[in-house]
Design a protein around this motif. Structure first.
Motif, PDB file in Angstrom:
ATOM      1  N   ASP A 128       4.982  31.831  33.712  1.00 46.08           N
ATOM      2  CA  ASP A 128       6.080  31.827  32.752  1.00 46.08           C
ATOM      3  C   ASP A 128       6.975  33.043  32.951  1.00 46.08           C
ATOM      4  O   ASP A 128       6.506  34.177  32.983  1.00 46.08           O
ATOM      5  N   ARG A 129       8.263  32.787  33.080  1.00 47.40           N
ATOM      6  CA  ARG A 129       9.211  33.860  33.385  1.00 47.40           C
ATOM      7  C   ARG A 129       9.214  34.961  32.338  1.00 47.40           C
ATOM      8  O   ARG A 129       9.424  36.130  32.653  1.00 47.40           O
ATOM      9  N   PHE A 130       8.969  34.632  31.088  1.00 53.40           N
ATOM     10  CA  PHE A 130       9.011  35.641  30.037  1.00 53.40           C
ATOM     11  C   PHE A 130       7.815  36.587  30.129  1.00 53.40           C
ATOM     12  O   PHE A 130       7.930  37.764  29.818  1.00 53.40           O
ATOM     13  N   HIS A 131       6.685  36.072  30.601  1.00 53.37           N
ATOM     14  CA  HIS A 131       5.523  36.939  30.803  1.00 53.37           C
ATOM     15  C   HIS A 131       5.751  37.860  32.002  1.00 53.37           C
ATOM     16  O   HIS A 131       5.359  39.024  31.976  1.00 53.37           O
ATOM     17  N   VAL A 132       6.390  37.332  33.024  1.00 56.39           N
ATOM     18  CA  VAL A 132       6.682  38.145  34.206  1.00 56.39           C
ATOM     19  C   VAL A 132       7.690  39.237  33.843  1.00 56.39           C
ATOM     20  O   VAL A 132       7.501  40.413  34.169  1.00 56.39           O
ATOM     21  N   MET A 133       8.742  38.856  33.143  1.00 55.50           N
ATOM     22  CA  MET A 133       9.772  39.819  32.762  1.00 55.50           C
ATOM     23  C   MET A 133       9.239  40.856  31.778  1.00 55.50           C
ATOM     24  O   MET A 133       9.680  42.009  31.780  1.00 55.50           O
ATOM     25  N   ARG A 134       8.288  40.453  30.960  1.00 52.78           N
ATOM     26  CA  ARG A 134       7.717  41.398  29.990  1.00 52.78           C
ATOM     27  C   ARG A 134       7.034  42.569  30.697  1.00 52.78           C
ATOM     28  O   ARG A 134       7.035  43.695  30.192  1.00 52.78           O
ATOM     29  N   GLN A 153       3.247  31.159  42.180  1.00 53.46           N
ATOM     30  CA  GLN A 153       3.435  30.751  40.785  1.00 53.46           C
ATOM     31  C   GLN A 153       4.706  31.339  40.186  1.00 53.46           C
ATOM     32  O   GLN A 153       5.341  30.722  39.349  1.00 53.46           O
ATOM     33  N   VAL A 154       5.067  32.549  40.590  1.00 53.26           N
ATOM     34  CA  VAL A 154       6.277  33.182  40.065  1.00 53.26           C
ATOM     35  C   VAL A 154       7.516  32.491  40.613  1.00 53.26           C
ATOM     36  O   VAL A 154       8.437  32.155  39.870  1.00 53.26           O
TER      37      VAL A 154
END
Length: 177
Positions: free
Chosen positions: A27-33, A148-149
């Protein structure tokens, strides 16, 4: 079609076991976090250096400007950009950390996977050594979860709806208490 998760190894293993061949998207928001967390750790580190009483005003200012450092620069108002620029001018370390965070966030502005992967390699190679201690973890996680990213750019799914609903449940529970 696909499974969207956060970056937890047990999720990856479970999905590979129970849904072989189904694309898994980090999930992009978890990566960006992770980049936001690195920025926040840099800010806290600078605040820690200002422990003496004579620096109390500066400590409070850095606390108050937290969300300016964490937000996307292109979403700030003109007045907020002025305040952010003051922080960056006074604290070059925070300027470098903010630039690293913004550079990482720019990955998700890429139009396609190939561009995003190139931007990531460029970002990783250009991290300022002064802030590398906070951002190395981000780069390592993206390397570890590379397929996955970056499959996000082929299948733009997110679990934002699920995360939003989970937040609603938690807030409702908290309000009930």
């Amino acid at each position: 079609e696909a499974v969207v998760t956060d970056l937890w190894n047990h999720y990856r293993a479970t999905i590979q076991h129970h849904f072989p061949g189904i694309p898994q998207i980090a999930d992009r928001f978890h990566v960006m976090r992770m980049a936001s967390d690195a920025m926040e750790n840099a800010r806290k580190s600078v605040r820690q250096t200002l422990k003496a009483k004579q620096h109390e005003t500066e400590r409070i200012m850095l606390k108050d400007r937290r969300f300016l450092l964490l937000g996307r620069q292109n979403e700030l108002t003109a007045a907020e950009i002025v305040l952010l620029d003051e922080v960056k001018a006074k604290y070059p370390l925070l300027a470098a950390a903010h630039n690293a965070k913004e550079g990482f966030f720019a990955l998700y502005d890429a139009p396609d996977r190939k561009t995003a992967e190139a931007l990531f390699r460029q970002w990783k190679a250009s991290i300022d050594p002064q802030v590398a201690r906070w951002f190395t973890k981000v780069g390592d996680a993206v390397d570890d979860w590379h397929p996955q990213v970056f499959v996000y750019f082929d299948l733009a799914y997110t679990n934002a709806y699920t995360e939003s609903f989970n937040r609603f449940i938690k807030d409702t529970n908290r309000f009930g208490r």
